[in-house]
Design an enzyme around this catalytic site. Structure first.
Site, PDB file in Angstrom:
ATOM      1  N   ASP A  26     -27.054  82.839  39.041  1.00  0.00           N
ATOM      2  CA  ASP A  26     -27.263  84.237  38.700  1.00  0.00           C
ATOM      3  C   ASP A  26     -27.400  84.331  37.177  1.00  0.00           C
ATOM      4  O   ASP A  26     -27.001  83.403  36.449  1.00  0.00           O
ATOM      5  CB  ASP A  26     -26.084  85.068  39.204  1.00  0.00           C
ATOM      6  CG  ASP A  26     -26.269  86.544  38.939  1.00  0.00           C
ATOM      7  OD1 ASP A  26     -27.356  87.075  39.241  1.00  0.00           O
ATOM      8  OD2 ASP A  26     -25.327  87.178  38.412  1.00  0.00           O
ATOM      9  N   ASP A  28     -27.236  87.743  34.774  1.00  0.00           N
ATOM     10  CA  ASP A  28     -26.372  88.663  34.038  1.00  0.00           C
ATOM     11  C   ASP A  28     -24.919  88.479  34.476  1.00  0.00           C
ATOM     12  O   ASP A  28     -24.596  88.579  35.655  1.00  0.00           O
ATOM     13  CB  ASP A  28     -26.814  90.113  34.267  1.00  0.00           C
ATOM     14  CG  ASP A  28     -26.411  91.019  33.131  1.00  0.00           C
ATOM     15  OD1 ASP A  28     -25.637  90.592  32.268  1.00  0.00           O
ATOM     16  OD2 ASP A  28     -26.861  92.177  33.106  1.00  0.00           O
ATOM     17  N   ASP A 225     -21.206  85.641  39.506  1.00  0.00           N
ATOM     18  CA  ASP A 225     -20.025  86.397  39.072  1.00  0.00           C
ATOM     19  C   ASP A 225     -19.694  87.552  40.003  1.00  0.00           C
ATOM     20  O   ASP A 225     -18.687  88.217  39.812  1.00  0.00           O
ATOM     21  CB  ASP A 225     -20.240  86.945  37.655  1.00  0.00           C
ATOM     22  CG  ASP A 225     -21.279  88.061  37.618  1.00  0.00           C
ATOM     23  OD1 ASP A 225     -22.387  87.861  38.172  1.00  0.00           O
ATOM     24  OD2 ASP A 225     -20.990  89.138  37.064  1.00  0.00           O
TER      25      ASP A 225
END
Length: 342
Positions: A26, A28, A225
């Site tokens: 991922d 961001d 995240d």
């Protein structure tokens, strides 16, 4: 990865960059935040790549093209080609192409990333419901997307045109805070039409399929995240995952995670790719990791011992997830997490 109920993070005797052939990262909250590289990301990714691990960047944001994303990462010091980037626009374009004729028109409610992905699949982007589209697709169009675009989508969908969405993330991070994401825009059309779109992005299978097709990964590791997109997407794809604590997920959310949100591994940041992972030992009488022992009491999680904070968190995960079984742990872990500074 076993699809049974995970009751603890796993250990690994090898560095994760050696145990897996491809990292599906991922962006961001993992690689960058607010446009700047997260601490240790550039060096960690360079070391993982030099050791033979392929790096692929997987994003639900359908606005930017792979070329644009690759350019941004390269500017941050992470050399990246467009082929290393997989977007939800690409996943939804493939999904549409499998259901409409070659060369079909598709009404686009979104940005350039969607248009480029549709053309790649031999489809023709159009702008109006009156252009006889065979499908409607919505993707994040940025903060300046005109309100009238939602009306165009609604006109076509109410006529029975198949409706697709790149993703349904309700929010998206920005430099000024949290802003409405594509999911919020999808809700506008849903309210106006009563219809339901076919969705491609994380955590759903079309996005995982797109990443595997484009990378050829045989032993992929999802790195993210967010529990509800990255980790759930790995669960749905039947592959292992690494949660890094540089983004939106905090310790309390991790302890309360239901089975489909429980990562295989937990680490502070992308340096976790370069190391093994500690084993957690014990059972319901106490779970041990490093110098810590975690237990589940009548109404809260208990933690004794000392050592690295992450080891304490891993032990707490084992106690919480075992106590919760197939549900979400409701025990109070606040005092234990405070002791770890988390």
């Amino acid at each position: 990865m076993s699809q049974g109920v995970r009751t603890r993070p796993e250990g690994s005797g090898q560095p994760l960059s050696e145990a897996y052939d491809t990292a599906l990262l991922d962006l961001d909250g993992v690689v960058y935040a607010g446009g700047s590289a997260i601490a240790h990301a550039v060096d960690s990714l360079a070391q993982a790549r030099s050791g033979g691990m392929r790096l692929a960047y997987v994003t639900n944001n359908a606005l930017r093209t792979p070329d644009t994303v690759a350019g941004h990462l390269t500017e941050l010091g992470i050399p990246t080609g467009a082929d290393d980037v997989i977007t939800s626009a690409q996943a939804v374009a493939r999904l549409i192409s499998e259901q409409v004729p070659a060369g079909a028109r598709v009404l686009v409610i979104g940005g350039e990333g969607l248009r480029v992905a549709l053309r790649e699949r031999g489809l023709v982007p159009v702008e109006s419901a009156d252009d006889d589209p065979a499908a409607v697709v919505q993707g994040f169009g940025g903060p300046d997307l005109p309100w009238g675009r939602f009306a165009e989508a609604s006109y076509a969908v109410r006529r029975g045109v198949p409706w697709f969405a790149s993703n349904t993330d309700l929010t998206i991070p920005s430099g000024r805070g949290i802003a409405p994401g594509n999911g919020a825009a999808v809700e506008v059309v849903r309210i106006a039409t009563g219809a339901e779109p076919q969705v491609a992005g994380k955590p759903l299978p079309p996005m995982h399929r797109e990443t595997i097709i484009r990378t050829g990964a045989e032993r992929p590791l999802v790195v993210g995240d967010r529990l509800d997109t990255d980790i759930e997407g790995a669960f749905n794809g039947g592959v292992d995952s690494l949660l890094v604590l540089t983004g939106v997920t905090d310790g309390a959310q991790l302890l309360a995670a239901p089975p489909h949100h429980r990562p295989t591994y937990v680490d502070a940041d992308l340096r976790g790719l370069l190391t093994g992972q500690p084993e957690i030992t014990g059972d319901g009488a106490g779970f041990r990791c490093g110098g810590w022992t975690a237990t589940a009491g009548a109404d809260r999680l208990e933690l004794t011992g000392d050592g690295e904070a992450l080891d304490g968190l891993r032990a707490l995960c084992a106690a919480a997830w075992t106590a919760a079984g197939e549900g979400s742990c409701a025990l109070d872990g606040g005092k234990a997490l405070a002791r770890l500074g988390l």
